[in-house]
Design an enzyme around this catalytic site. Structure first.
Site, short mmCIF file in Angstrom:
data_model
loop_
_atom_site.label_atom_id
_atom_site.label_comp_id
_atom_site.label_asym_id
_atom_site.label_seq_id
_atom_site.Cartn_x
_atom_site.Cartn_y
_atom_site.Cartn_z
N GLU A 18 0.86 -1.20 0.00
CA GLU A 18 0.00 0.00 0.00
C GLU A 18 0.88 1.24 0.00
O GLU A 18 1.76 1.37 0.84
CB GLU A 18 -0.88 -0.04 1.26
CG GLU A 18 -1.74 1.20 1.39
CD GLU A 18 -2.68 1.13 2.59
OE1 GLU A 18 -3.40 0.13 2.76
OE2 GLU A 18 -2.68 2.08 3.38
N HIS A 184 -12.25 -1.11 16.04
CA HIS A 184 -12.22 0.28 15.59
C HIS A 184 -12.45 1.17 16.81
O HIS A 184 -13.28 0.85 17.67
CB HIS A 184 -13.31 0.53 14.54
CG HIS A 184 -13.27 1.90 13.96
ND1 HIS A 184 -14.14 2.89 14.35
CD2 HIS A 184 -12.45 2.46 13.04
CE1 HIS A 184 -13.85 4.00 13.68
NE2 HIS A 184 -12.84 3.77 12.88
N GLN A 247 7.49 6.26 17.21
CA GLN A 247 6.32 5.48 16.78
C GLN A 247 5.68 4.71 17.93
O GLN A 247 4.50 4.36 17.86
CB GLN A 247 6.72 4.51 15.66
CG GLN A 247 6.98 5.19 14.33
CD GLN A 247 7.57 4.26 13.31
OE1 GLN A 247 8.28 3.29 13.66
NE2 GLN A 247 7.31 4.53 12.05
P1 FAD Z 1 -16.80 1.68 8.81
O1 FAD Z 1 -16.75 0.27 8.39
O2 FAD Z 1 -17.89 2.54 8.29
O3 FAD Z 1 -16.81 1.71 10.41
C1 FAD Z 1 -16.61 2.91 11.13
C2 FAD Z 1 -17.18 2.76 12.53
O4 FAD Z 1 -18.61 2.73 12.46
C3 FAD Z 1 -16.79 1.47 13.24
O5 FAD Z 1 -16.67 1.76 14.60
C4 FAD Z 1 -17.96 0.54 13.00
O6 FAD Z 1 -18.10 -0.43 14.02
C5 FAD Z 1 -19.12 1.53 13.00
N1 FAD Z 1 -20.23 1.14 12.13
C6 FAD Z 1 -20.16 0.65 10.89
N2 FAD Z 1 -21.40 0.47 10.38
C7 FAD Z 1 -22.27 0.86 11.34
C8 FAD Z 1 -23.68 0.93 11.44
N3 FAD Z 1 -24.45 0.55 10.41
N4 FAD Z 1 -24.25 1.40 12.57
C9 FAD Z 1 -23.45 1.81 13.61
N5 FAD Z 1 -22.10 1.77 13.57
C10 FAD Z 1 -21.52 1.30 12.46
N6 FAD Z 1 -8.50 6.11 5.67
C11 FAD Z 1 -8.38 7.05 4.69
O7 FAD Z 1 -8.78 8.20 4.90
N7 FAD Z 1 -7.84 6.73 3.46
C12 FAD Z 1 -7.42 5.47 3.17
O8 FAD Z 1 -6.96 5.21 2.06
C13 FAD Z 1 -7.52 4.46 4.18
N8 FAD Z 1 -7.11 3.20 3.95
C14 FAD Z 1 -7.31 2.25 4.91
C15 FAD Z 1 -6.97 0.90 4.62
C16 FAD Z 1 -7.20 -0.09 5.56
C17 FAD Z 1 -6.85 -1.52 5.20
C18 FAD Z 1 -7.75 0.22 6.82
C19 FAD Z 1 -8.00 -0.85 7.84
C20 FAD Z 1 -8.07 1.55 7.13
C21 FAD Z 1 -7.87 2.56 6.18
N9 FAD Z 1 -8.22 3.89 6.43
C22 FAD Z 1 -8.08 4.84 5.44
C23 FAD Z 1 -8.72 4.31 7.75
C24 FAD Z 1 -10.25 4.29 7.83
O9 FAD Z 1 -10.83 5.20 6.91
C25 FAD Z 1 -10.64 4.67 9.26
O10 FAD Z 1 -10.19 3.70 10.15
C26 FAD Z 1 -12.10 5.00 9.50
O11 FAD Z 1 -12.22 5.56 10.81
C27 FAD Z 1 -13.04 3.82 9.45
O12 FAD Z 1 -13.20 3.36 8.18
P2 FAD Z 1 -14.02 2.01 7.88
O13 FAD Z 1 -14.11 1.90 6.41
O14 FAD Z 1 -13.46 0.87 8.61
O15 FAD Z 1 -15.46 2.45 8.49
#
Ligand code: FAD
Length: 319
Positions: A18, A184, A247
């Site tokens: 990545e 998370h 870190q």
């Molecule tokens: P979600 O899956 O939407 O979850 C976010 C939170 O909401 C979690 O606590 C979850 O439990 C909760 N949740 C989900 N659905 C619901 C629901 N229906 N009702 C209530 N609660 C719910 N960030 C960037 O800005 N750019 C990137 O390129 C990037 N790449 C990443 C790559 C990887 C492999 C990972 C693991 C993370 C990356 N991130 C990136 C960070 C990520 O955007 C953050 O961690 C963000 O806070 C959560 O994203 P998510 O897609 O996991 O969110």
């Protein structure tokens, strides 16, 4: 080729890498030079992270404030196009909910489809500076699961496909999503977080990539819990080698995770010796990677964060 097809057709673990788009002002050649060291390992694909635009308020001569858009980095789509122009490697842009309406996301998907990119990692994104919690853009998506649904429904009705007279193809994009073996930071507990992860898979995600972790047991326990919850798609572990003393405090705070006592102790002992810190972090990550491969993981995802020396050393040792 889609990541799901690569995963299905691969008999042994492979590295996935990545990268972060360069800051504005850097050139395409500088970007390509920075990833050149990875090419020795013939990566199957390269992930490119996505970053939100930020805003800043500037005071004008009359005392009023005006809002200015700050775009710090080159877009993930442009970086993907640059990589494709030089290397025969699949690219996997990340797409985030934050900062875009559903229509703007559709336009991004049109651009990706135009370039022939059919892999995406769908994420929610974090809040921008000044915000305490993530707030969705009006007309945008709240959770990554909604984005996954949006991508799946786009595929059946996209402007792109319609304009080409192509039939609906709701599997045009292969979709990866993120997961957190140590939960998370916003989730009340790991079980609820895994239930929310399952929503992303039920919405159409093909595979999962985890946040970095420094103790493999955390990953193995997490995979077991996911399987118990009925999640059957591949779960790719994410790794990052530590290389500096700072870190030890920055990473747990930024990513809401633990660093094992043994690694903390070793790095603390070497805190004034740059090269020793680098070596400890690289060796720890190599040990994690070898153990994951021995446990039969499908791939190992590396958060390179602009560093190639330690990652290439680890790849040479492990793959
Ligand atoms: P979600 O899956 O939407 O979850 C976010 C939170 O909401 C979690 O606590 C979850 O439990 C909760 N949740 C989900 N659905 C619901 C629901 N229906 N009702 C209530 N609660 C719910 N960030 C960037 O800005 N750019 C990137 O390129 C990037 N790449 C990443 C790559 C990887 C492999 C990972 C693991 C993370 C990356 N991130 C990136 C960070 C990520 O955007 C953050 O961690 C963000 O806070 C959560 O994203 P998510 O897609 O996991 O969110």
């Amino acid at each position: 080729m889609k990541v799901s097809e690569i995963l299905a057709g691969s008999k042994k673990a492979f590295p996935s890498l990545e990268i972060v788009p360069p800051l504005r002002g850097l050139t395409k050649d500088e970007l390509l030079e920075s990833i050149e060291p990875f090419m020795e390992f013939s990566p199957r694909y390269i992930n490119v992270t996505s970053h939100r635009d930020e805003f800043e308020y500037r005071q004008e001569a009359d005392g009023s404030f005006t809002r200015h858009l700050i775009r710090n980095r080159i877009s993930e789509t442009t970086v993907c196009a640059a990589i494709m122009s030089r290397y025969d490697v699949e690219v996997v842009p990340h797409l985030i909910c934050g900062g875009s309406t559903a229509e703007e996301i559709e336009s991004k998907l049109d651009n990706l489809a135009f370039l022939g990119i059919n892999n995406i990692v769908a994420l929610r994104g974090d809040c921008i500076s000044g915000e305490k919690r993530f707030s969705p853009t009006p007309g945008g998506y709240r959770y990554a699961s909604e984005l996954v649904e949006g991508i799946r429904s786009y595929q059946g009705s996209s402007t792109y496909r319609r304009s080409r007279g192509l039939e609906a193809d709701d599997r045009f994009f292969c979709i990866g999503v993120g997961a957190y073996p140590e939960k998370h930071f916003e989730a009340p507990n790991i079980e609820t977080d895994i239930a929310n992860l399952k929503r992303k898979v039920d919405a159409g995600a093909d595979y999962i990539i985890t946040q970095m972790f420094f103790d493999n047991k955390v990953y193995y326990d997490f995979v077991e819990k996911c399987r118990e919850a009925g999640i059957t798609v591949p779960i790719i572990p994410g790794l990052k080698p530590l290389s500096t003393y700072k870190q030890l405090s920055v990473i747990p705070e930024a990513f809401s995770l633990d660093i094992p006592v043994e690694l903390t102790r070793e790095m603390t002992k070497a805190k004034d010796n740059k090269e020793a810190l680098y070596r400890i972090g690289t060796e720890w990550c190599t040990m994690q990677c070898k153990d994951l491969i021995a446990h039969g993981v499908p791939a190992v995802h590396f958060y390179t964060m602009g560093k190639s020396r330690n990652i290439t050393e680890i790849l040479r040792e492990c793959f």
